[in-house]
Scaffold this motif. Sequence first.
Motif, PDB file in Angstrom:
ATOM      1  N   ILE A   1       0.844  -1.187   0.000  1.00 49.45           N
ATOM      2  CA  ILE A   1       0.000   0.000   0.000  1.00 49.45           C
ATOM      3  C   ILE A   1       0.881   1.239   0.000  1.00 49.45           C
ATOM      4  O   ILE A   1       1.728   1.396   0.895  1.00 49.45           O
ATOM      5  N   GLN A   2       0.709   2.113  -0.957  1.00 51.27           N
ATOM      6  CA  GLN A   2       1.487   3.344  -0.968  1.00 51.27           C
ATOM      7  C   GLN A   2       0.912   4.305   0.069  1.00 51.27           C
ATOM      8  O   GLN A   2      -0.270   4.650   0.031  1.00 51.27           O
ATOM      9  N   ALA A   3       1.755   4.716   1.010  1.00 53.20           N
ATOM     10  CA  ALA A   3       1.293   5.610   2.077  1.00 53.20           C
ATOM     11  C   ALA A   3       2.486   6.297   2.719  1.00 53.20           C
ATOM     12  O   ALA A   3       3.433   5.636   3.138  1.00 53.20           O
ATOM     13  N   ASP A   4       2.420   7.594   2.819  1.00 52.71           N
ATOM     14  CA  ASP A   4       3.452   8.394   3.468  1.00 52.71           C
ATOM     15  C   ASP A   4       3.087   8.544   4.941  1.00 52.71           C
ATOM     16  O   ASP A   4       2.006   9.032   5.275  1.00 52.71           O
ATOM     17  N   SER A   5       3.990   8.135   5.836  1.00 47.78           N
ATOM     18  CA  SER A   5       3.694   8.185   7.267  1.00 47.78           C
ATOM     19  C   SER A   5       3.667   9.597   7.832  1.00 47.78           C
ATOM     20  O   SER A   5       3.359   9.785   9.012  1.00 47.78           O
ATOM     21  N   ALA A   6       3.984  10.596   7.012  1.00 50.32           N
ATOM     22  CA  ALA A   6       3.810  11.985   7.425  1.00 50.32           C
ATOM     23  C   ALA A   6       2.395  12.485   7.137  1.00 50.32           C
ATOM     24  O   ALA A   6       2.036  13.592   7.533  1.00 50.32           O
ATOM     25  N   ASP A   7       1.588  11.677   6.479  1.00 54.09           N
ATOM     26  CA  ASP A   7       0.244  12.061   6.036  1.00 54.09           C
ATOM     27  C   ASP A   7      -0.800  11.270   6.827  1.00 54.09           C
ATOM     28  O   ASP A   7      -0.971  10.073   6.602  1.00 54.09           O
ATOM     29  N   PRO A   8      -1.515  11.900   7.762  1.00 51.89           N
ATOM     30  CA  PRO A   8      -2.503  11.178   8.570  1.00 51.89           C
ATOM     31  C   PRO A   8      -3.572  10.469   7.739  1.00 51.89           C
ATOM     32  O   PRO A   8      -3.992   9.358   8.085  1.00 51.89           O
ATOM     33  N   ALA A   9      -4.021  11.086   6.663  1.00 56.26           N
ATOM     34  CA  ALA A   9      -5.036  10.455   5.820  1.00 56.26           C
ATOM     35  C   ALA A   9      -4.494   9.197   5.160  1.00 56.26           C
ATOM     36  O   ALA A   9      -5.199   8.183   5.035  1.00 56.26           O
ATOM     37  N   ALA A  10      -3.236   9.231   4.733  1.00 56.37           N
ATOM     38  CA  ALA A  10      -2.617   8.056   4.119  1.00 56.37           C
ATOM     39  C   ALA A  10      -2.464   6.922   5.128  1.00 56.37           C
ATOM     40  O   ALA A  10      -2.647   5.745   4.791  1.00 56.37           O
ATOM     41  N   ILE A  11      -2.139   7.268   6.367  1.00 57.63           N
ATOM     42  CA  ILE A  11      -2.030   6.259   7.426  1.00 57.63           C
ATOM     43  C   ILE A  11      -3.373   5.573   7.629  1.00 57.63           C
ATOM     44  O   ILE A  11      -3.464   4.339   7.674  1.00 57.63           O
ATOM     45  N   ARG A  12      -4.423   6.365   7.745  1.00 58.09           N
ATOM     46  CA  ARG A  12      -5.757   5.788   7.958  1.00 58.09           C
ATOM     47  C   ARG A  12      -6.171   4.923   6.774  1.00 58.09           C
ATOM     48  O   ARG A  12      -6.784   3.857   6.949  1.00 58.09           O
TER      49      ARG A  12
END
Length: 245
Positions: free
Chosen positions: A63-74
């Motif tokens: 899953i592509q997700a930047d851990s600096a981005d709360p929406a991406a984490i969720r």
Amino acid sequence: MHQEQDSRKTALVFGGSRGIGAAAVQRLLADGYAVAFTYVSSPDKAQAIVNAAEQEGLQALAIQADSADPAAIRHAVTTTTERFGLLSVVVVNAGILRLGTIDTVELDVLDQMLNVNVRGVYLSIQATVPYLVDGARVITIGSNVAIRTGFAGSSVYQTTKSAVAGMVKGIALDLAPRRITVNNVQPGPIDTDMNSDHLDMLADLSPLKRVGTAQEVAGLISYLASDASRYMTGASLTIDGGGTL
């Protein structure tokens, strides 16, 4: 509403496309978990891990997700649980390293490291809490610099990793009523892309005269994910070849 851990085991690794994260993904797959993992900028490496797992009849999801981005984490959490079900293990490995003495560190570098290495860790755990089975395992990847820095230019990195070591204590108390354990792994120098240019120097600094391997760190992660560690929580475990002795 929570449920007990069942025979189906699901793990989510934040930052799992390379280095320690990739080794953790591979070890958890071998331990029988369906494993989802996030990546930021290494889609080819991430897909290679998925392909190798599927060839072995194992379940993996990138899953592509930047851990600096709360929406991406969720998004990463909900995508994982929709595919594999509730979470029994969470590994928070995402992190960045930027070096610089205090007179040279720019504000944007400071903010970026705090956002990923501290805020991102906290938000990653927070996002998973509603989806954790009772008795789950949460494992963060810190660093032995929380104990001993060893060199100039790492003040911000040390700050972030010291924060993680403290963070797990408080979260461990928060989640203890559900028997969810929260522990922190603190590696020393490991043979990964991050250290590839300095392996000889780092090995010479070690009492064992070598750097560690990502697989050795993954072995400790595997232990913390297992039933054998169920009485350990709020701990920071250093795996650094004696570098902090």
